[in-house]
Design an enzyme around this catalytic site. Structure first.
Site, short mmCIF file in Angstrom:
data_model
loop_
_atom_site.label_atom_id
_atom_site.label_comp_id
_atom_site.label_asym_id
_atom_site.label_seq_id
_atom_site.Cartn_x
_atom_site.Cartn_y
_atom_site.Cartn_z
N HIS A 133 0.73 -1.21 -0.06
CA HIS A 133 -0.32 0.49 -0.25
C HIS A 133 1.21 1.26 -0.17
O HIS A 133 0.88 2.32 -0.60
CB HIS A 133 -0.42 0.09 0.93
N ASP A 193 -5.08 6.37 1.85
CA ASP A 193 -5.26 4.89 1.24
C ASP A 193 -6.97 4.11 1.01
O ASP A 193 -7.77 5.05 1.85
CB ASP A 193 -4.70 4.27 2.32
N SER A 234 5.39 -11.44 0.94
CA SER A 234 6.22 -11.03 1.92
C SER A 234 5.31 -11.71 3.26
O SER A 234 5.33 -11.62 4.11
CB SER A 234 5.88 -9.40 2.04
N TRP A 244 14.82 -20.94 -2.79
CA TRP A 244 15.43 -20.70 -1.67
C TRP A 244 15.17 -20.25 -0.24
O TRP A 244 13.73 -20.15 -1.11
CB TRP A 244 15.62 -19.29 -2.72
N ALA A 255 14.10 -12.71 -1.50
CA ALA A 255 14.44 -13.09 -2.87
C ALA A 255 13.97 -11.42 -4.00
O ALA A 255 13.06 -10.97 -3.46
CB ALA A 255 14.05 -14.57 -3.48
N HIS A 284 0.89 -15.71 -5.43
CA HIS A 284 -0.32 -15.84 -4.96
C HIS A 284 -1.06 -14.27 -5.41
O HIS A 284 -2.30 -14.61 -5.15
CB HIS A 284 -0.23 -15.21 -3.33
N ASN A 309 0.86 -5.90 -6.83
CA ASN A 309 1.88 -5.32 -7.40
C ASN A 309 2.75 -6.83 -8.17
O ASN A 309 3.74 -6.61 -8.88
CB ASN A 309 2.82 -5.14 -5.99
N SER A 310 2.80 -7.52 -7.27
CA SER A 310 3.92 -8.63 -8.47
C SER A 310 2.77 -9.10 -9.51
O SER A 310 3.51 -9.60 -10.77
CB SER A 310 3.32 -10.13 -7.58
N GLU A 348 4.17 -6.89 -12.51
CA GLU A 348 6.06 -7.21 -11.98
C GLU A 348 5.75 -7.93 -13.44
O GLU A 348 6.52 -7.86 -14.31
CB GLU A 348 6.50 -6.77 -11.29
#
Length: 488
Positions: free
Chosen positions: A18, A119, A281, A351, A355, A372, A376-377, A380
């Site tokens: 966020h 937010d 995370s 790992w 990472a 997941h 944001n993932s 990317e």
């Protein structure tokens, strides 16, 4: 006397997904909007020590950036002790800061305030902005699909009196989206008896009272939901605030560190041969689920890079009231079945700690991403044209998974048993990995083609003349025109 540049005042939730998404978006306004602004970030003290340390690390890094960004730490408030769920806790905890937010913004006079950027969980503070006579903007760090659902949720609340999984026809209609099976509705709204659901209905209603909505998405990335909002279909009879889709906003700067060991390992792998598994995370799995993953990866025969985290510690952070249970570094000897690492040596790397996800997704060796599905993932992954297999775990990720497969077509489905805490069996994961990575899979081929298309969409959107660049210009003009000195 020199004219003071209008200030953008930011109130983010403390989670990195966020806070950094909002800050990076508003830095884009600061750097490329065409008008002079400054940024003041209002810093709430998070409810856990671990989250506080993370926020302070972000503040130190941004303070050293040289940009016109200042930080105002709000006074501490009491932590709600009776919240029934994570989302209710966050919304209530943020709302307790309202008097302090009002004081901080009022004290900025005589500097004009271009907007109080809130937010999504802070949306009720549109009232604070109204009382001060300054504009308010809700920042949506999630998808346009989630925004469309949030705006439409009060309408659904009036129309559907049963639980969503009891609706006639077996789907939920959200304007701008394909019919949504109830199994893909976001976690906070699956139980209407929950205070989390009540809060989300309230938040969606308050979105409508904002001056505007800033969204980390792009018109061509999510045309359906964004058009539905703009056309007035989300809330019939009531015009939604203008939406400014200025994304994708992701931080792609170099860390300045030497090449990470995971990236060095990828250097030795063939192009598009590695499936990357990483779960954010807060993503971690119990031992039984780890065994299923190992069986799937071993039987699939494909190369893999798997970021495996251990369970949260028992030091008080696990079960944190804001839901920020952070995984620990994994003990591979304890979690992995005996012999797994030896049998997959050379074609697999497990790992056990943090990472560099962005660097990994950018690597030519990566051909698929089991994720997941946090937004944001996803952004990317799309930025680098990597197709996905979504494995939703919490928050709005189930809706994200539905959109990626059914609407965008950039992902192959994975059978996730939501009733068993999002459990995935080895056979299902093996099938999905094969589909994602095998050259002869029609399903995988289509996802790869669509991901490549979306890579171009993302980059074109933010380029000069692109749709997100144009939205940024419109936002900059609106902010400058609406700037007002706060009332005392």
């Amino acid at each position: 006397m020199a004219t003071l540049a209008p200030a953008l005042v930011l109130l983010p939730e403390w989670g990195a997904g966020h806070l950094m998404s909002m800050l990076e978006s508003c830095k884009r306004v600061l750097l490329g909007g065409g008008e002079a602004f400054s940024i003041t970030l209002l810093v709430m003290r998070p409810p856990t020590d671990e989250a506080t340390s993370e926020v302070e690390a972000h503040v130190r890094r941004e303070a050293a950036s040289g940009l016109d960004i200042s930080f105002h730490r709000l006074p501490a408030v009491e932590t709600p002790s009776d919240a029934a769920g994570v989302e209710e806790f966050i919304a209530r905890y943020i709302q307790l800061h309202a008097p302090h937010v009002r004081d901080a913004v009022a004290a900025m006079a005589p500097r004009p305030v271009a907007g109080l950027v809130l937010d999504m969980f802070a949306a009720p503070m549109v009232d604070v902005a109204r009382d001060l006579g300054v504009p308010s903007y809700v920042f949506m760090s999630s998808t346009g699909a989630m925004l469309a659902l949030m705006l439409h949720l009060p309408v659904l609340h009036e129309r559907i009196t049963v639980e969503f999984d009891e609706v006639d026809g077996g789907v939920v209609d959200v304007p701008g989206l394909p019919p949504v099976p109830p199994a893909f509705m976001p976690c906070p709204v699956v139980d209407k008896k929950s205070p989390n659901y009540t809060w989300f209905v309230h938040l969606g209603d308050r979105f409508m009272d904002a001056t505007g909505i800033i969204a980390n998405t792009a018109d061509a990335l999510e045309p359906g939901p964004l058009a539905a909002i703009a056309d007035g279909r989300s809330v019939p009879g009531r015009a939604a605030p203008p939406v400014y889709p200025i994304g994708p906003v992701i931080s792609l700067g170099s860390s300045g560190k030497s090449e990470h060991e995971c990236v060095a390992w990828l250097d030795g792998q063939p192009v598009a041969s590695v499936v990357f598994l990483c779960f954010g995370s807060m993503g971690w799995f119990e031992a039984a689920q780890v065994v299923e993953i190992t069986e799937a990866l071993e039987r699939s025969g494909h190369r893999f890079l798997w970021v495996l985290r251990g369970p949260p510690t028992g030091n008080g952070e696990a079960g944190a009231p804001d839901g920020s249970e952070h995984p620990t570094d994994a003990n591979l000897d304890e979690l992995l079945p005996e012999g797994f690492l030896e049998r997959t040596k050379g074609r697999g790397l497990v790992w056990p700690t943090w990472a560099p996800q962005k660097d990994i997704l950018a690597h030519a060796a990566v051909g698929g991403f089991v994720t997941h599905g946090g937004w944001n993932s996803v952004l990317e992954s799309l930025w680098h044209g990597v197709p996905m297999a979504p494995w939703p775990l919490y928050a709005e990720q189930h809706l994200n998974a539905f959109e990626l497969v059914a609407d965008m077509g950039v992902a192959v489905p994975l059978k996730v048993d939501r009733k068993r805490d999002n459990f995935v069996e080895a056979a299902g994961l093996e099938r999905t990995v094969r589909s994602l990575m095998d050259g002869e899979s029609e399903e995988g081929r289509k996802a790869r083609e669509k991901a490549a298309e979306m890579k171009a969409v993302c980059r074109n959107a933010v380029a000069d003349g692109g749709s997100s660049h144009a939205a940024l210009q419109r936002l900059s003009v609106a902010l400058h025109r609406g700037a007002a000195v706060p009332k005392k």
